[in-house]
Design a protein around this motif. Sequence first.
Motif, mmCIF file in Angstrom:
data_model
loop_
_atom_site.group_PDB
_atom_site.id
_atom_site.type_symbol
_atom_site.label_atom_id
_atom_site.label_comp_id
_atom_site.label_asym_id
_atom_site.label_seq_id
_atom_site.Cartn_x
_atom_site.Cartn_y
_atom_site.Cartn_z
ATOM 1 N N UNK A 287 0.824 -1.212 0.000
ATOM 2 C CA UNK A 287 0.000 0.000 0.000
ATOM 3 C C UNK A 287 0.858 1.261 0.000
ATOM 4 N N UNK A 288 0.270 2.347 -0.517
ATOM 5 C CA UNK A 288 0.823 3.676 -0.216
ATOM 6 C C UNK A 288 -0.319 4.494 0.390
ATOM 7 N N UNK A 289 0.020 5.349 1.346
ATOM 8 C CA UNK A 289 -0.998 6.194 1.976
ATOM 9 C C UNK A 289 -0.974 7.570 1.326
ATOM 10 N N UNK A 290 -2.154 8.030 0.957
ATOM 11 C CA UNK A 290 -2.272 9.324 0.277
ATOM 12 C C UNK A 290 -3.164 10.241 1.114
ATOM 13 N N UNK A 291 -2.609 11.363 1.547
ATOM 14 C CA UNK A 291 -3.328 12.276 2.449
ATOM 15 C C UNK A 291 -3.954 13.450 1.724
ATOM 16 N N UNK A 292 -3.406 13.817 0.579
ATOM 17 C CA UNK A 292 -3.930 14.975 -0.135
ATOM 18 C C UNK A 292 -3.624 16.271 0.581
ATOM 19 N N UNK A 293 -4.363 17.305 0.227
ATOM 20 C CA UNK A 293 -4.060 18.658 0.702
ATOM 21 C C UNK A 293 -4.654 18.978 2.067
ATOM 22 N N UNK A 294 -5.964 18.749 2.186
ATOM 23 C CA UNK A 294 -6.692 19.398 3.270
ATOM 24 C C UNK A 294 -6.612 18.654 4.596
ATOM 25 N N UNK A 295 -6.024 17.475 4.588
ATOM 26 C CA UNK A 295 -5.698 16.780 5.828
ATOM 27 C C UNK A 295 -4.648 17.575 6.593
ATOM 28 N N UNK B 63 0.856 -0.006 8.999
ATOM 29 C CA UNK B 63 1.915 -0.874 9.522
ATOM 30 C C UNK B 63 1.416 -1.684 10.713
ATOM 31 N N UNK B 64 0.566 -1.077 11.521
ATOM 32 C CA UNK B 64 0.021 -1.778 12.682
ATOM 33 C C UNK B 64 -0.770 -3.017 12.273
ATOM 34 N N UNK B 65 -1.494 -2.924 11.155
ATOM 35 C CA UNK B 65 -2.301 -4.083 10.736
ATOM 36 C C UNK B 65 -1.530 -4.972 9.761
ATOM 37 N N UNK B 66 -0.230 -4.756 9.680
ATOM 38 C CA UNK B 66 0.630 -5.706 8.986
ATOM 39 C C UNK B 66 0.782 -5.525 7.494
ATOM 40 N N UNK B 67 0.310 -4.402 6.946
ATOM 41 C CA UNK B 67 0.440 -4.207 5.500
ATOM 42 C C UNK B 67 1.910 -3.972 5.126
ATOM 43 N N UNK B 68 2.227 -4.278 3.869
ATOM 44 C CA UNK B 68 3.557 -3.997 3.344
ATOM 45 C C UNK B 68 3.515 -2.566 2.805
ATOM 46 N N UNK B 69 3.518 -1.611 3.741
ATOM 47 C CA UNK B 69 3.281 -0.212 3.388
ATOM 48 C C UNK B 69 4.535 0.441 2.824
ATOM 49 N N UNK B 70 4.357 1.168 1.727
ATOM 50 C CA UNK B 70 5.495 1.771 1.030
ATOM 51 C C UNK B 70 5.588 3.263 1.316
ATOM 52 N N UNK B 71 6.789 3.794 1.229
ATOM 53 C CA UNK B 71 6.929 5.235 1.298
ATOM 54 C C UNK B 71 7.013 5.786 -0.107
ATOM 55 N N UNK B 72 6.472 6.965 -0.281
ATOM 56 C CA UNK B 72 6.557 7.635 -1.576
ATOM 57 C C UNK B 72 6.525 9.127 -1.340
ATOM 58 N N UNK B 73 6.772 9.915 -2.363
ATOM 59 C CA UNK B 73 6.917 11.360 -2.164
ATOM 60 C C UNK B 73 5.654 12.125 -2.521
ATOM 61 N N UNK B 74 4.559 11.433 -2.721
ATOM 62 C CA UNK B 74 3.363 12.111 -3.236
ATOM 63 C C UNK B 74 2.213 12.157 -2.229
ATOM 64 N N UNK C 216 5.670 0.612 -6.298
ATOM 65 C CA UNK C 216 5.342 -0.805 -6.242
ATOM 66 C C UNK C 216 4.124 -1.087 -5.360
ATOM 67 N N UNK C 217 3.238 -0.091 -5.258
ATOM 68 C CA UNK C 217 2.028 -0.304 -4.458
ATOM 69 C C UNK C 217 0.971 -0.997 -5.313
ATOM 70 N N UNK C 218 0.062 -1.690 -4.633
ATOM 71 C CA UNK C 218 -1.061 -2.336 -5.321
ATOM 72 C C UNK C 218 -2.375 -1.632 -5.017
ATOM 73 N N UNK C 219 -2.348 -0.757 -4.026
ATOM 74 C CA UNK C 219 -3.559 0.003 -3.709
ATOM 75 C C UNK C 219 -3.145 1.321 -3.056
ATOM 76 N N UNK C 220 -4.052 2.300 -3.149
ATOM 77 C CA UNK C 220 -3.810 3.585 -2.498
ATOM 78 C C UNK C 220 -4.797 3.709 -1.344
ATOM 79 N N UNK C 221 -4.270 4.064 -0.177
ATOM 80 C CA UNK C 221 -5.101 4.185 1.020
ATOM 81 C C UNK C 221 -5.390 5.672 1.240
ATOM 82 N N UNK C 222 -6.664 6.007 1.413
ATOM 83 C CA UNK C 222 -7.037 7.420 1.520
ATOM 84 C C UNK C 222 -7.925 7.679 2.740
ATOM 85 N N UNK C 223 -8.088 8.970 3.056
ATOM 86 C CA UNK C 223 -8.973 9.349 4.158
ATOM 87 C C UNK C 223 -9.872 10.509 3.756
#
Lengths: 290, 183
Positions: free
Chosen positions: A145-153, A176-187, A219-226
């Motif tokens: 996964x990669x986590x994407x926060x966007x602007x207004x967060x 990471x707490x729930x065991x995902x193979x979470x990736x870092x990225x610059x976006x 190398x993410x397979x999904x994007x995690x958003x809020x």
Amino acid sequence: MKVAYYPGCSLHGTAEEYDESTQMVCEALGIELKELDDWSCCGATSAHCTNDKLSVALAARNLALAEKGQHKTLTVPCSACFQRLKAADYRMREDKQLAGEIVSLIEMPYAGNIEVLQIIQILAQPEIVEKIRVSVKKPLKDLKSVCYYGCLTVRPPKVTKVGDYEDPMYMDVLMETVGADNRFWSYKTECCSGGLAMARSDITKRLSGVLLTMADEADAECVVVSCPMCHANLDTRQNALLAEGKIPRKMPILYVTELLALAMGIKEVGALWSKHLVDPRPLLSSKGLA
Amino acid sequence: MQAKEIAQSQLDSKLLEEIENKTHTKVSACFQCLKCSSGCPLAYEMDYLPAQIIRMVNMGLRDEVLRSRTIWVCASCETCTTRCPNDIDIAHVMDALRETALRSGKAETEENLRHFHEAFLSAIKTWGRVHELQMIGMYKLKTGRFMEDADIGKEMFKRGKIKLLPETTRGRRAVKRIFKKTS
Ligand code: SF4
Ligand code: SF4
């Protein structure tokens, strides 16, 4: 823990899966969400783009309602609503004359005693993270996964009071707490074009195309958003982007609360996958998760 | 952008004060470092960069800023505001310029974006909350762009993401009064 809950219009419409998964996760963790009685729209982008006083008043009405209901903390899943409510609170604190005008516009007092927090800010508090850790039934092992926060967060920090506004970690900690193979990225905090989508879909496609391409690079397979706006902008235009060769492949966009519910073994979350335009089921079942 | 000569008579000395008063931000503190513009995700769509808009406000080029495309394609991402070394709230300046352009009838470009904002606010004014279907319907009527994104709309409707009936709130009259008093 008891907190007032402002779902906002998106969570009762285009982002029902965010509303439902938020409620599932909070219930399982013993966080009692009390929906704010009589809440109204925060005004979103359109109010602040065209009418300053209207934008502060529409958001402030909800803060005043929370105070009237004797709440201390108001949680808001949607990043856009969060930022509007926070901005109204900030503006009224900074400018007493404006505060006076707003109080008379909304016909309610507001003393400024409401703490507005995003649901991810609550979930990422250390004691809640520990609770999540012990309630994991199905670790999201191998889910890249990669986590994407966007602007207004996060922006502007003077309003959101988010410290790590260039590199927020709330969702990364949760994944990471729930065991995902979470990736870092610059976006993480790049813009998806927000409210421009309807009138200028070309802009939305360009910006979301870059984000999806970069998620693939990481190398993410999904994007995690809020944020429902980020979700819609990333989820709904992938067919066209793929056909035009602007993205290497389609990729599911999942709310962080959906993945938490999945990891915590909450079965009802399975009913939410069909709400996504890019179906997450093939990916999740390939990992033995759905 | 092409260089062009500006006559003294075209400069409006009141613009700076007006925008500074509206935004409580010191637009005159700008030293043209361009940090706001290098990080702007919409710079490629703009006729003037954010830093140029700030400079033009300082100079008093009222018509040029109010007629610009920049103020409408700005996505309010707040990157500029976050990064400005002089604490200039550029995103808020963009808000103030849009409102001024609308109120003075000077808004010229990106008509569809203005129709979108209007449709969105009209739905809130009626129900107190956004009703997507009404908002989309009104936007399409105004713009005539009926087929655009129809495929996406259909997929969202199928998934129950766009509701037929609006959701409302007891406070919708209070919301309506807010609209009336701020119009
Ligand atoms: S970042 Fe601030 S000081 Fe630098 S050019 Fe932009 S507005 Fe001016
Ligand atoms: S708020 Fe507008 S001007 Fe500022 S960086 Fe974002 S898009 Fe550009």
